[in-house]
Design an enzyme around this catalytic site. Structure first.
Site, PDB file in Angstrom:
ATOM      1  N   MET A  29       1.196  -1.411  -0.202  1.00  0.00           N
ATOM      2  CA  MET A  29       0.331  -0.065   0.266  1.00  0.00           C
ATOM      3  C   MET A  29       1.074   1.237  -0.343  1.00  0.00           C
ATOM      4  SD  MET A  29      -3.413  -1.290   2.187  1.00  0.00           S
ATOM      5  CE  MET A  29      -3.270  -0.802   3.586  1.00  0.00           C
ATOM      6  N   LEU A  32       6.664   3.220   1.332  1.00  0.00           N
ATOM      7  CA  LEU A  32       7.632   1.843   1.664  1.00  0.00           C
ATOM      8  C   LEU A  32       8.827   1.794   2.336  1.00  0.00           C
ATOM      9  CD1 LEU A  32       7.843  -0.138  -2.270  1.00  0.00           C
ATOM     10  CD2 LEU A  32       6.653   0.257   0.086  1.00  0.00           C
ATOM     11  N   HIS A  36       9.021  -3.605   3.179  1.00  0.00           N
ATOM     12  CA  HIS A  36       8.945  -4.125   2.212  1.00  0.00           C
ATOM     13  C   HIS A  36       9.812  -3.973   0.804  1.00  0.00           C
ATOM     14  CE1 HIS A  36       5.267  -1.164   3.488  1.00  0.00           C
ATOM     15  NE2 HIS A  36       4.931  -2.050   3.039  1.00  0.00           N
ATOM     16  N   GLY A 150       4.343 -10.407   4.047  1.00  0.00           N
ATOM     17  CA  GLY A 150       5.326 -10.280   5.305  1.00  0.00           C
ATOM     18  C   GLY A 150       4.688 -10.523   5.955  1.00  0.00           C
ATOM     19  N   ASP A 153       1.864  -9.582   9.035  1.00  0.00           N
ATOM     20  CA  ASP A 153       0.588  -9.095   8.706  1.00  0.00           C
ATOM     21  C   ASP A 153       0.277 -11.228   9.332  1.00  0.00           C
ATOM     22  OD1 ASP A 153      -0.147  -5.941   8.761  1.00  0.00           O
ATOM     23  OD2 ASP A 153       1.245  -6.595   7.296  1.00  0.00           O
TER      24      ASP A 153
END
Ligand code: AMP
Length: 510
Positions: A29, A32, A36, A150, A153
């Protein structure tokens, strides 16, 4: 390949049609950070696929309008950072591209009820439905081979794995462990919105989880009430703090080797999640199977790739047989045998060739145990109950703290019934006979007719599976892999994928 930025749905469809190689999709989203960029560079280093980063702030996964409005947007920097870390292409669609009005192609999905009825799912109604909807849309547009996510989450990762399974999509999920900032808090795009005081509270929360993990290694238990009390004393507003099974997200049971301690807190307008995995011992892989299935070669390669100890249980039976023969022990006499077993020590040590040596009572016997003499007697000696009981205990001692891959005939069923991953490696009799016939190391096998070899293998299978003591059996929860037609590396990769699927990256030995 020229680096490209794609904005429109039609453009991405065209681009996809012209791409012949496989694709890694890294959905984000934006705004970064190092979490990320690690995802992007991990994907780049894993394979030679095209790396596509998508940047899209998905409105469907926000349950709060101001959270959506305040979500940090730093698109120019994100483009630079993505390309610098290994992106080949970047997809930056607009809302209308992802969710065009009146487009019949869009499915608004529901996340797995089981998995979304815990943790964040309880308070963020519709959040995971939104995540599933956008990822399904991206997967349909891009048709990647791998989806990089990742573990930060973790619940989202489980829900997306479930989505891929239920929709029978041909894409593999690859994950990376949570990346943390210098002060212990997980990197998150939302961190920029934190005030100094809020950041202090989050630091306290994350460090409390990290120290609970450290304590767990010593005490093997967790005291939720104590942690909640400490957090409350700091006036931290806890949304939840749970100790759960890492894959079902149900309450953790005492027998679970791996569990997750996960929490969410609120700091002003910002809501933050964090978790740690708790592990009583490092993971164990058990690989069983008949002779000629490729077990040894596969197990050694897996040990090397995953940095696990390689436990060759066959070598232990051979080493003991070597000692009994060399010292001319009357092993049929139970009393004498028991007396000898009391003083046996078998250890494995790495040698200078990065291979493993086996020692019995301090004698290095790596070479000698492969002699024809030992080969012809080992099966008989290993069927003695006292020998079996003794070696199973020794194997359990070696595996006590885990971190190993063990091969044998009864590893998953008897030696390590609680192994995280159990594989039953096999091949058809035809294939195994062909492999033995072409085994350059065995002149003996090369000279036997194929038909005769098949009969010998059938006989050995029957004996192995029907002997009274520790027969060859497939454990109920073992995954059977039939290796016919597969190269060794393909089998190894398949087992490593299964391992990655069962063991969070964060808990793997690096
Ligand atoms: P987001 O931009 O927040 O949607 O995240 C995009 C991807 O980056 C997701 O797969 C996240 O799980 C992953 N990610 C975000 N933060 C981290 C982090 N601190 N460590 C590892 N992965 C992360």
């Amino acid at each position: 390949m020229n680096k490209v930025i794609i904005k429109k749905t039609e453009e991405i469809k065209n681009w996809r049609r012209n791409i012949k190689s496989d694709i890694n999709l890294i959905p984000t989203m934006g705004n970064l950070h190092n979490g990320h960029t690690t995802l992007i560079s991990t994907a780049k280093n894993d394979n030679s696929n095209i790396n596509l980063v998508s940047i899209f702030v998905n409105p469907l996964q926000f349950d709060n309008k101001s959270d959506l409005e305040n979500y940090p947007k730093t698109i120019d920097n994100d483009i630079k950072v993505s390309f610098a870390n290994g992106a080949d292409a970047i997809f930056i669609p607009s809302n209308e591209d992802i969710y065009p009005l009146n487009n019949k192609d869009i499915s608004f999905l529901k996340a797995s009820i089981e998995l979304s009825s815990a943790l964040c799912g309880l308070n963020r109604i519709g959040h995971f439905d939104g995540v599933c909807t956008v990822i399904y849309r991206l997967l349909n547009l891009i048709k990647p081979k791998n989806l990089y996510l990742g573990e930060k989450d973790w619940q989202q990762l489980l829900i997306l794995k479930n989505l891929i399974q239920t929709k029978k999509l041909n894409v593999a999920i690859k994950s990376i462990p949570t990346k943390r900032d210098f002060d212990g808090i997980p990197l998150s795009s939302r961190n920029v919105n934190l005030s100094k005081d809020e950041r202090k509270l989050i630091r306290f929360f994350s460090n409390e989880l990290l120290s609970a993990k450290k304590n767990f290694q010593l005490e093997k238990k967790i005291n939720l009430k104590k942690i909640i009390k400490k957090l409350s004393a700091e006036k931290i507003s806890i949304e939840y703090l749970e100790h759960l099974h890492p894959y079902t997200l149900k309450k953790s049971k005492v027998e679970d080797n791996i569990s997750i301690l996960a929490g969410a807190i609120r700091c002003g307008e910002t809501r933050l999640i964090d978790h740690v995995f708790l592990m009583k011992r490092s993971p164990i892989i058990a690989i069983d199977g008949p002779a000629g299935s490729g077990k040894s070669t596969v197990t050694k390669l897996i040990a090397k790739k995953l940095k696990l100890l390689y436990l060759d249980t066959g070598a232990m039976y051979r080493a003991l047989s070597w000692l009994l023969i060399k010292e001319k022990i009357d092993y049929k006499n139970e009393k004498i045998l028991q007396n000898i077993l009391k003083d046996i020590s078998i250890v494995f040590k790495s040698n200078s060739n990065s291979k493993q040596d086996v020692f019995i009572n301090n004698h290095c016997v790596t070479e000698e145990i492969r002699s024809q003499e030992i080969s012809s007697i080992v099966s008989k000696i290993s069927s003695i109950r006292a020998v079996r009981n003794f070696l199973v205990e020794e194997q359990r001692k070696i595996g006590g703290s885990g971190g190993l891959v063990a091969e044998g005939r009864d590893i998953g069923s008897t030696v390590f019934p609680d192994a995280e991953l159990k594989i039953f490696l096999t091949a058809s009799i035809n294939e195994r006979a062909k492999r033995r016939k072409s085994d350059k190391k065995s002149k003996e096998s090369q000279d036997i007719e194929l038909q005769k070899l098949k009969e010998l293998i059938k006989k050995r299978d029957f004996e192995d599976s029907n002997r009274e003591i520790s027969p060859l059996i497939k454990a109920n929860d073992a995954i059977e892999i039939i290796t016919d037609g597969y190269a060794i590396n393909e089998v190894v990769d398949q087992i490593i994928d299964l391992y990655n699927d069962k063991i969070p990256q964060e808990t793997q030995i690096k």
